[in-house]
Design a protein around this motif. Structure first.
Motif, PDB file in Angstrom:
ATOM      1  N   ALA A 156      37.185 -51.953  20.028  1.00 37.18           N
ATOM      2  CA  ALA A 156      38.131 -52.939  19.925  1.00 37.18           C
ATOM      3  C   ALA A 156      38.613 -54.498  20.711  1.00 37.18           C
ATOM      4  O   ALA A 156      37.959 -54.888  21.560  1.00 37.18           O
ATOM      5  N   ASP A 157      38.763 -55.374  19.986  1.00 40.71           N
ATOM      6  CA  ASP A 157      39.370 -57.010  20.010  1.00 40.71           C
ATOM      7  C   ASP A 157      40.543 -56.581  22.014  1.00 40.71           C
ATOM      8  O   ASP A 157      39.997 -58.383  21.968  1.00 40.71           O
ATOM      9  N   ALA A 158      41.410 -55.900  21.902  1.00 38.02           N
ATOM     10  CA  ALA A 158      41.973 -55.741  23.139  1.00 38.02           C
ATOM     11  C   ALA A 158      42.278 -54.967  23.263  1.00 38.02           C
ATOM     12  O   ALA A 158      42.494 -53.651  22.294  1.00 38.02           O
ATOM     13  N   PHE A 159      42.894 -53.880  24.151  1.00 35.76           N
ATOM     14  CA  PHE A 159      43.507 -52.457  24.187  1.00 35.76           C
ATOM     15  C   PHE A 159      44.848 -52.796  25.473  1.00 35.76           C
ATOM     16  O   PHE A 159      44.815 -53.497  26.513  1.00 35.76           O
ATOM     17  N   VAL A 160      45.966 -52.301  24.377  1.00 34.38           N
ATOM     18  CA  VAL A 160      47.040 -52.162  25.276  1.00 34.38           C
ATOM     19  C   VAL A 160      48.094 -51.035  25.691  1.00 34.38           C
ATOM     20  O   VAL A 160      47.711 -49.914  25.396  1.00 34.38           O
ATOM     21  N   LEU A 161      47.632 -50.973  26.825  1.00 33.00           N
ATOM     22  CA  LEU A 161      48.697 -49.830  27.552  1.00 33.00           C
ATOM     23  C   LEU A 161      49.445 -49.662  27.983  1.00 33.00           C
ATOM     24  O   LEU A 161      50.765 -51.110  28.185  1.00 33.00           O
ATOM     25  N   SER A 162      50.720 -49.126  28.471  1.00 32.93           N
ATOM     26  CA  SER A 162      52.104 -48.746  29.097  1.00 32.93           C
ATOM     27  C   SER A 162      52.148 -47.760  30.172  1.00 32.93           C
ATOM     28  O   SER A 162      51.817 -46.746  30.120  1.00 32.93           O
ATOM     29  N   ILE A 163      53.361 -47.877  31.189  1.00 30.48           N
ATOM     30  CA  ILE A 163      53.776 -47.336  32.209  1.00 30.48           C
ATOM     31  C   ILE A 163      54.055 -46.231  32.197  1.00 30.48           C
ATOM     32  O   ILE A 163      54.582 -45.056  32.649  1.00 30.48           O
ATOM     33  N   GLN A 164      54.729 -46.695  30.465  1.00 28.77           N
ATOM     34  CA  GLN A 164      56.496 -45.401  30.610  1.00 28.77           C
ATOM     35  C   GLN A 164      55.480 -44.447  30.475  1.00 28.77           C
ATOM     36  O   GLN A 164      56.661 -43.386  31.454  1.00 28.77           O
ATOM     37  N   PRO A 165      54.785 -43.723  30.359  1.00 27.27           N
ATOM     38  CA  PRO A 165      54.344 -42.719  29.938  1.00 27.27           C
ATOM     39  C   PRO A 165      54.275 -41.870  31.795  1.00 27.27           C
ATOM     40  O   PRO A 165      55.591 -40.639  32.207  1.00 27.27           O
ATOM     41  N   CYS A 223      42.041 -64.835  21.729  1.00 24.16           N
ATOM     42  CA  CYS A 223      41.935 -64.001  21.161  1.00 24.16           C
ATOM     43  C   CYS A 223      42.014 -64.661  19.564  1.00 24.16           C
ATOM     44  O   CYS A 223      40.966 -63.974  18.045  1.00 24.16           O
ATOM     45  N   PHE A 224      42.655 -65.580  19.537  1.00 24.78           N
ATOM     46  CA  PHE A 224      42.758 -66.547  17.772  1.00 24.78           C
ATOM     47  C   PHE A 224      41.897 -67.205  18.551  1.00 24.78           C
ATOM     48  O   PHE A 224      42.070 -68.361  17.334  1.00 24.78           O
TER      49      PHE A 224
END
Length: 251
Positions: A81-90, A245-246
């Motif tokens: 992947a070009d970027a990884f996006v996660l969340s603390i919500q879980p 990224c752009f």
């Protein structure tokens, strides 16, 4: 995160069509391919080895949007992947159970609607796993970041959560257990400290909602309406742009 970056749907209708709504306007030559992976909690993600337990596959309870292949997937650590996006919500709210014999974690989505035989199996074979403390969660995220960076230099972005909780009007906390709003604030602060230590980027949903007004862009304690999703997607695109990224033409 999914609603903002991939798509938001209500009643079968698309109310927000994801980050490409922003990208088409600002970088017309670009399109973002969003791959959404469902995962349950940071501790379960780190423990996953890509192979769901045989007992779970044989039982095959109705796990809805969290099938065994998803819950035990290691795809995030293998994706190009070009970027990884996660969340603390879980980590804030997701309740897991732990297998009494083998110790693996499971998210029994909608277990109250399962057939009685499956519910009996759940009661007999599992025990509740404790909620994650903020310290445990952030340590897990640090391990996730380290594992990703061992194989890729792609940017890592982590969403925090808006602490504006409808109906929360507490003004004296003596004798109270941790409220949801307080828990969110603690996690958000710890995520800021993780960013300072590791350089990951924080998508500050808390700040975005505060500026726009929670009454205007939130549907409930955790979910945003289409306007809120658009604002978060705008911020995510801005951060991705600042991270380069752009910077080059799309492949």
């Amino acid at each position: 995160m999914r609603d903002s970056l991939h798509a938001q749907r209500f009643g079968g209708a698309v109310t927000w069509n994801g980050i490409n709504e922003v990208v088409r306007r600002r970088w017309p030559e670009w399109r973002v391919a969003v791959r959404h992976e469902t995962w349950t909690r940071s501790d379960a993600l780190l423990a996953a080895d890509g192979a769901p337990p045989g007992e779970l596959l044989r039982r095959a309870p109705p796990l809805g949007a969290y099938p065994p292949a998803s819950q035990f997937s290691t795809a995030v650590f293998e994706a190009d992947a070009d970027a990884f996006v996660l969340s603390i919500q879980p980590d804030l709210l997701t309740g897991l159970v732990r297998h009494r014999g083998d110790g693996w974690l499971l998210y029994p989505e909608s277990w109250r609607t399962w057939p009685e035989a499956d519910r009996a199996w759940l009661r007999a074979a599992f025990e509740p796993a404790p909620a994650l403390s903020v310290e445990a969660s952030i340590a897990n995220f640090a391990a996730i970041v380290a594992r990703l960076r061992a194989r890729t230099a792609a940017p890592i972005l982590i969403f925090n959560v808006s602490a504006a909780v409808p109906g929360d009007d507490v003004h004296a906390y003596e004798g109270l257990d941790e409220t949801l709003a307080t828990r969110i604030r603690r996690f958000n602060l710890a995520l800021t400290e993780l960013s300072a230590a590791t350089g990951v980027s924080v998508i500050d949903v808390d700040r975005i909602v505060a500026r726009a007004g929670a009454g205007r862009v939130k549907l409930d304690a955790l979910h945003l309406n289409a306007e809120g999703c658009a604002l978060v997607a705008e911020e995510t695109a801005r951060v991705l742009d600042e991270l380069g990224c752009f910077a080059e033409g799309p492949a």
